[in-house]
Design an enzyme around this catalytic site. Structure first.
Site, mmCIF file in Angstrom:
data_model
loop_
_atom_site.group_PDB
_atom_site.id
_atom_site.type_symbol
_atom_site.label_atom_id
_atom_site.label_comp_id
_atom_site.label_asym_id
_atom_site.label_seq_id
_atom_site.Cartn_x
_atom_site.Cartn_y
_atom_site.Cartn_z
ATOM 1 C CG ASP A 38 35.440 24.884 75.050
ATOM 2 O OD1 ASP A 38 34.813 24.207 75.852
ATOM 3 O OD2 ASP A 38 35.921 24.442 73.991
ATOM 4 C CB THR B 26 25.149 20.747 81.829
ATOM 5 O OG1 THR B 26 23.900 21.253 82.275
ATOM 6 C CG2 THR B 26 25.887 21.875 81.105
ATOM 7 C CG ASP C 32 29.250 24.455 75.286
ATOM 8 O OD1 ASP C 32 30.249 23.728 75.352
ATOM 9 O OD2 ASP C 32 28.307 24.386 76.105
ATOM 10 C CG ASN D 83 32.596 26.433 77.747
ATOM 11 O OD1 ASN D 83 33.401 25.647 78.240
ATOM 12 N ND2 ASN D 83 31.599 26.057 76.980
ATOM 13 C CE LYS E 65 29.660 23.827 79.171
ATOM 14 N NZ LYS E 65 29.277 22.438 78.991
ATOM 15 N N GLY F 247 45.779 23.346 84.642
ATOM 16 C CA GLY F 247 44.633 22.469 84.864
ATOM 17 C C GLY F 247 44.387 21.606 83.652
ATOM 18 C CE LYS F 248 42.465 15.557 83.291
ATOM 19 N NZ LYS F 248 42.866 15.187 81.924
ATOM 20 N N GLY F 249 41.800 20.527 80.573
ATOM 21 C CA GLY F 249 40.617 20.898 79.791
ATOM 22 C C GLY F 249 39.884 19.618 79.437
ATOM 23 C CE LYS F 250 35.282 20.506 75.491
ATOM 24 N NZ LYS F 250 34.224 21.378 74.965
ATOM 25 C CG PHE F 251 39.021 16.721 74.066
ATOM 26 C CD1 PHE F 251 38.073 17.692 73.824
ATOM 27 C CD2 PHE F 251 38.611 15.400 74.119
ATOM 28 C CE1 PHE F 251 36.760 17.364 73.604
ATOM 29 C CE2 PHE F 251 37.298 15.056 73.907
ATOM 30 C CZ PHE F 251 36.358 16.041 73.636
ATOM 31 N N GLY F 252 42.645 17.746 77.154
ATOM 32 C CA GLY F 252 44.096 17.817 77.330
ATOM 33 C C GLY F 252 44.461 18.761 78.452
ATOM 34 N NE ARG F 253 48.077 15.869 82.424
ATOM 35 C CZ ARG F 253 47.565 15.935 83.644
ATOM 36 N NH1 ARG F 253 47.399 17.130 84.202
ATOM 37 N NH2 ARG F 253 47.234 14.851 84.308
HETATM 38 C C1 LIG Z 1 37.696 27.708 78.861
HETATM 39 C C2 LIG Z 1 38.130 26.275 78.990
HETATM 40 C C3 LIG Z 1 36.935 25.330 78.968
HETATM 41 N N1 LIG Z 1 38.828 26.117 80.238
HETATM 42 C C4 LIG Z 1 40.140 25.816 80.229
HETATM 43 O O1 LIG Z 1 40.760 25.706 79.226
HETATM 44 C C5 LIG Z 1 40.748 25.610 81.610
HETATM 45 C C6 LIG Z 1 41.331 24.217 81.689
HETATM 46 C C7 LIG Z 1 42.574 24.331 82.472
HETATM 47 C C8 LIG Z 1 42.886 25.797 82.692
HETATM 48 C C9 LIG Z 1 41.887 26.601 81.906
HETATM 49 N N2 LIG Z 1 42.465 27.142 80.682
HETATM 50 C C10 LIG Z 1 43.126 28.359 80.733
HETATM 51 N N3 LIG Z 1 43.393 28.917 81.928
HETATM 52 C C11 LIG Z 1 44.026 30.118 81.967
HETATM 53 N N4 LIG Z 1 44.307 30.687 83.167
HETATM 54 C C12 LIG Z 1 44.254 30.177 84.448
HETATM 55 C C13 LIG Z 1 43.636 28.933 84.728
HETATM 56 C C14 LIG Z 1 43.599 28.469 86.042
HETATM 57 C C15 LIG Z 1 44.141 29.250 87.065
HETATM 58 C C16 LIG Z 1 44.026 28.765 88.475
HETATM 59 O O2 LIG Z 1 43.082 29.090 89.144
HETATM 60 N N5 LIG Z 1 44.937 27.965 89.033
HETATM 61 C C17 LIG Z 1 46.118 27.565 88.333
HETATM 62 C C18 LIG Z 1 44.690 27.540 90.405
HETATM 63 C C19 LIG Z 1 45.737 28.119 91.343
HETATM 64 C C20 LIG Z 1 45.443 27.616 92.747
HETATM 65 N N6 LIG Z 1 45.384 26.145 92.802
HETATM 66 C C21 LIG Z 1 45.092 25.711 94.182
HETATM 67 C C22 LIG Z 1 44.338 25.585 91.893
HETATM 68 C C23 LIG Z 1 44.589 26.014 90.468
HETATM 69 C C24 LIG Z 1 44.723 30.470 86.791
HETATM 70 C C25 LIG Z 1 44.775 30.935 85.482
HETATM 71 N N7 LIG Z 1 44.363 30.806 80.860
HETATM 72 C C26 LIG Z 1 44.120 30.260 79.642
HETATM 73 C C27 LIG Z 1 43.502 29.019 79.543
HETATM 74 C C28 LIG Z 1 43.242 28.420 78.173
HETATM 75 F F1 LIG Z 1 41.918 28.387 77.937
HETATM 76 F F2 LIG Z 1 43.856 29.165 77.250
HETATM 77 F F3 LIG Z 1 43.707 27.169 78.088
#
Ligand SMILES: CC(C)NC(=O)[C@H]1CCC[C@H]1Nc1nc(Nc2ccc(C(=O)N(C)C3CCN(C)CC3)cc2)ncc1C(F)(F)F
Length: 284
Positions: A159, A177, A141, A146, A143, A24-30
């Site tokens: 985060d 928010t 932060d 995060n 919420k 997925g995409k975070g605030k500043f990158g993938r």
């Molecule tokens: C706290 C911060 C603000 N948030 C982030 O950084 C976010 C921004 C993008 C992803 C996430 N960052 C991380 N995500 C994971 N695990 C993960 C995430 C998403 C899914 C999921 O549901 N799919 C792939 C689904 C599977 C099903 N399809 C349909 C949708 C996506 C499964 C596991 N581990 C470490 C990180 C980290 F933090 F280390 F980067």
């Protein structure tokens, strides 16, 4: 322990990793799933573009702070940062992979959590925040967005871009928010923003409310949210249990000094009722 051993080399580089699917995409990158080749260690690789963060108005400082703070933390409910490296255009953060993804997606899907589940999450948050505050780190932060979830359903605060080492009295422009901001952070009157760890107690109260009700307590138009936070003006639906109401009311207190300390959150009847199943099983 051994688990961390694979990712302890002093320097990392992109070639060490096999890049998997995007998470997925975070605030500043993938963010990508990644595997360190020699150890087969699974991790998450967060890629930040220098171009984006250099002109992000102080975001570079946030990233530096996130790396400096998060790499020194080791707690089961705090997402680990194993290391970082960069190339000419990008910064790479090697982070713990959270197997069950983003907590807020689970919350939206389930609408709200049953009291036993909310209580377990809040108990884990309180344990993580106690650890952070003992190290004089304020998250600032807290919420649902995060918080990530590990493979066993345990939650992981992530985060640390907004976290600081207390005391911090530099003015920070917060974006996003307002819902989670404590009164002392939105009061413009104070000449300098004197944040103490108590700001995380307020946010823990907002989080408890949102887990149980499905929306934050002061949600409204930005102006109204501002007013309602400043007055701690919230209504807790009557179907919320009286113990849960009691904990929320003891955290959403205007005076930071009067908010329930984390040790007492962990000993609160609502938490004990749902979280010490071990003892109960022993009684049977
Ligand atoms: C706290 C911060 C603000 N948030 C982030 O950084 C976010 C921004 C993008 C992803 C996430 N960052 C991380 N995500 C994971 N695990 C993960 C995430 C998403 C899914 C999921 O549901 N799919 C792939 C689904 C599977 C099903 N399809 C349909 C949708 C996506 C499964 C596991 N581990 C470490 C990180 C980290 F933090 F280390 F980067």
């Amino acid at each position: 322990g051994y688990v961390d051993a694979p990712l302890t080399p002093k320097t990392f580089h992109l070639g060490m990793f096999e890049i998997g699917r995007p998470l997925g995409k975070g605030k500043f990158g993938r963010v990508y799933l990644a595997r360190e080749r020699t150890s087969n260690f699974i991790c998450a690789l967060k890629v930040l573009y220098k171009s984006e963060i250099q002109h992000g108005g102080g975001v570079e400082k946030q990233v530096r702070r996130e790396i400096e703070i998060q790499s020194n933390l080791r707690h089961p409910n705090i997402l680990k940062l194993y290391g970082h490296f960069h190339d000419s255009q990008r910064i790479f953060l090697i982070l713990e992979f959270a197997g069950k993804g983003e907590l807020y997606k689970h919350l939206r899907k389930e609408n709200r959590f049953p009291e036993w589940k909310a209580a377990q999450y809040i108990a884990q948050m309180a344990a993580a925040l106690r650890y952070l505050h003992r190290k004089h780190v304020i998250h600032r932060d807290i919420k649902p967005e995060n918080i990530l979830m590990g493979i066993h359903g345990e939650i992981k605060i992530s985060d640390f871009g907004w976290s600081v080492h207390a005391p911090n009295n530099r003015r920070q422009t917060l974006c996003g928010t307002l819902d989670y901001l404590p009164p002392e952070m939105i009061k413009s009157g104070s000449k300098d923003n004197w944040y103490t760890e108590k700001v995380d107690l307020w946010s823990l109260g907002v989080l408890t409310y949102e887990f149980l009700v499905g929306e934050p307590p002061f949600e409204d138009s930005p102006l109204m949210t501002h007013k309602r936070i400043a007055r701690a003006d919230m209504k807790i639906p009557e179907w919320v249990s009286k113990e849960a109401k009691d904990l929320i009311k003891k955290l959403l207190v205007l005076d930071p000094e009067k908010r329930l300390p984390l040790e007492e959150v962990q000993q609160h009847p609502w938490i004990l009722k749902h979280c010490v199943k071990g003892e109960r099983r022993a009684e049977r």
